[in-house]
Design a protein around this motif. Structure first.
Motif, short mmCIF file in Angstrom:
data_model
loop_
_atom_site.label_atom_id
_atom_site.label_comp_id
_atom_site.label_asym_id
_atom_site.label_seq_id
_atom_site.Cartn_x
_atom_site.Cartn_y
_atom_site.Cartn_z
N ALA A 1 0.82 -1.21 0.00
CA ALA A 1 0.00 0.00 0.00
C ALA A 1 0.85 1.26 0.00
N TRP A 2 1.94 1.26 0.76
CA TRP A 2 2.77 2.48 0.81
C TRP A 2 3.48 2.69 -0.53
N ALA A 3 3.98 1.60 -1.12
CA ALA A 3 4.61 1.73 -2.44
C ALA A 3 3.61 2.24 -3.47
N ALA A 4 2.37 1.76 -3.38
CA ALA A 4 1.34 2.19 -4.34
C ALA A 4 1.00 3.66 -4.19
N SER A 5 1.24 4.23 -3.00
CA SER A 5 0.92 5.65 -2.77
C SER A 5 1.99 6.58 -3.34
N GLY A 6 3.15 6.04 -3.68
CA GLY A 6 4.23 6.87 -4.20
C GLY A 6 4.35 6.79 -5.70
N ARG A 7 5.31 7.52 -6.23
CA ARG A 7 5.58 7.52 -7.66
C ARG A 7 7.01 7.06 -7.90
N VAL A 8 7.19 6.28 -8.94
CA VAL A 8 8.54 5.83 -9.29
C VAL A 8 9.38 7.03 -9.69
N HIS A 9 10.58 7.13 -9.10
CA HIS A 9 11.50 8.22 -9.42
C HIS A 9 12.42 7.73 -10.54
N PRO A 10 12.32 8.29 -11.75
CA PRO A 10 13.05 7.75 -12.90
C PRO A 10 14.56 7.69 -12.71
N GLU A 11 15.17 8.74 -12.15
CA GLU A 11 16.62 8.76 -12.00
C GLU A 11 17.07 7.71 -10.98
N LEU A 12 16.34 7.61 -9.87
CA LEU A 12 16.70 6.60 -8.88
C LEU A 12 16.55 5.20 -9.48
N LEU A 13 15.48 4.98 -10.23
CA LEU A 13 15.29 3.68 -10.87
C LEU A 13 16.45 3.37 -11.80
N ASN A 14 16.87 4.34 -12.58
CA ASN A 14 18.00 4.12 -13.50
C ASN A 14 19.27 3.79 -12.74
N ARG A 15 19.52 4.50 -11.65
CA ARG A 15 20.73 4.25 -10.87
C ARG A 15 20.72 2.84 -10.29
N LEU A 16 19.58 2.45 -9.74
CA LEU A 16 19.50 1.12 -9.11
C LEU A 16 19.63 0.02 -10.15
#
Length: 369
Positions: free
Chosen positions: A215-230
């Motif tokens: 539920a908490w993950a669903a309340s947020g938005r994917v951060h593109p730069e962080l996703l790319n780094r990970l």
């Protein structure tokens, strides 16, 4: 005639011990029937001590030795509680298969002398329960040049193989995939983090052990730069065979990727969920264009994570393994009961196509009652 085995599993999350009593029956092709299952608690002080021992860096042999005995005692307690709940006497159980608690996993390619270490002394388990115990499953495969993990694909083949493409994904602390091809071939590997960082992040910010339903993950938005780094971590692009753990995917790894970015905590949680889904989906795409995806482990209860997977895998039908006969919460523990049975029968338990071992081999060591 009943053919009873106990399977034990304590995963990367160290949240409890999964214990199952399984009847494999007397058919030539064993069919696993869960008679009783339980999640046996690990006391918070012991859990914190194990997590500290799991952290990268030097460890203390005295501390490891004592925790080995303590975990052996807790595993034995889990068996005793399980059998009491089932109304089954120890003499009626053929054997226990105990994976143990992994505290360090250094597979080939990560160090000069690969090794893996699990604690939960099987001598203590056998002595306290009066039941022959099979343990130390990983090291024989590693001795033959394999990763020593994942080991459950051989059981996945026995339980779920069919004439259609199927993939079995276990989303525990780490995630791993078993690819069951329609032609009978079996492959698999660890895809990367599963719940381990999701649990860490919500624990840090909300004091909760896990993100219920995502539920908490669903309340947020994917951060593109962080996703790319990970997702730029070399592990994801490395070819199999491969396996991983907290040694690679840990709090320091996440915090280094977050450095210099303006991030809302919920957005980090959403991004971590997307990393888990993306790494699994990439592995599935490399396997086949469509088929049946069977999900197990704690992540099978994460609705947000399953939704992310379905969006990335529109040509795949996704369902929990419970829909195919074995409850998603207990499948790994059943797998170690099956591996114990293989060992006692003198039959191989690994899949060289998965681990990279030189050959099939009987896994584990037997500790008689």
């Amino acid at each position: 005639m009943p053919d009873l085995f106990v399977g034990l599993m304590s995963g990367t999350s160290v949240d409890s011990i999964d214990a199952v009593l399984v009847d494999f029956g007397d058919e030539e092709k064993a069919r696993a029937k869960i008679l009783t299952a339980l999640g046996h608690p690990i006391d918070p002080p012991l859990r914190e001590a194990i997590l500290a021992l799991c952290a990268p860096g030097p460890s203390e042999l005295d501390r490891a030795g004592q925790l080995d005995r303590q975990m052996g005692q807790v595993f034995a307690e889990a068996v005793q509680t399980l059998l009491a709940r089932a109304g089954v006497e120890p003499r009626d159980v053929t054997g226990i298969g105990s994976h143990g608690q992994t505290v360090r996993h250094r597979p080939p390619g990560s160090v000069a002398s690969p090794f893996t270490t699990q604690i939960g002394d099987p001598n203590t388990i056998a002595a306290l329960t009066g039941i022959t115990t099979v343990a130390d499953f990983r090291r024989r495969d590693m001795a033959l040049g394999g990763q020593g993990a994942p080991l459950i694909p051989a059981f996945h083949r026995a339980a779920f193989a069919t004439d259609r493409n199927r993939a079995v994904v276990n989303i525990g602390g780490m995630s791993n995939i078993t690819e069951l091809a329609a032609n009978g071939s079996v492959y698999g590997y660890d895809t990367g983090p599963g719940n381990v960082l999701l649990d860490y992040w919500i624990g840090l910010h909300q004091g909760k052990p896990f993100d219920r339903d995502g539920a908490w993950a669903a309340s947020g938005r994917v951060h593109p730069e962080l996703l790319n780094r990970l997702m730029a971590d070399p592990y994801f692009a490395a070819p199999p065979p491969k396996s991983t753990g907290r040694e690679t995917f840990n709090a320091n790894w996440l915090e280094e990727a977050c450095a210099g970015l303006e991030l809302a905590p919920a957005d980090v949680q959403a991004t971590l969920a997307e990393v888990t889904a993306a790494s699994i989906a990439e592995a599935v795409h490399l396997f086949a264009d469509g088929g049946e995806l069977l999900v197990c482990g704690g992540g099978a209860r994460n609705k947000d994570l399953l939704s992310r997977l379905q969006r990335r895998l529109p040509t795949w039908s996704i369902a929990c393994t419970g829909s195919y006969g074995i409850d998603a919460d207990w499948l790994e523990a059943v797998g170690f009961a099956w591996l114990a049975r293989q060992t006692l029968l003198g039959l191989p338990g690994n899949c060289p196509g998965v681990t990279g071992a030189k050959k099939e081999t009987v896994l584990g060591a037997i500790y008689p009652a």
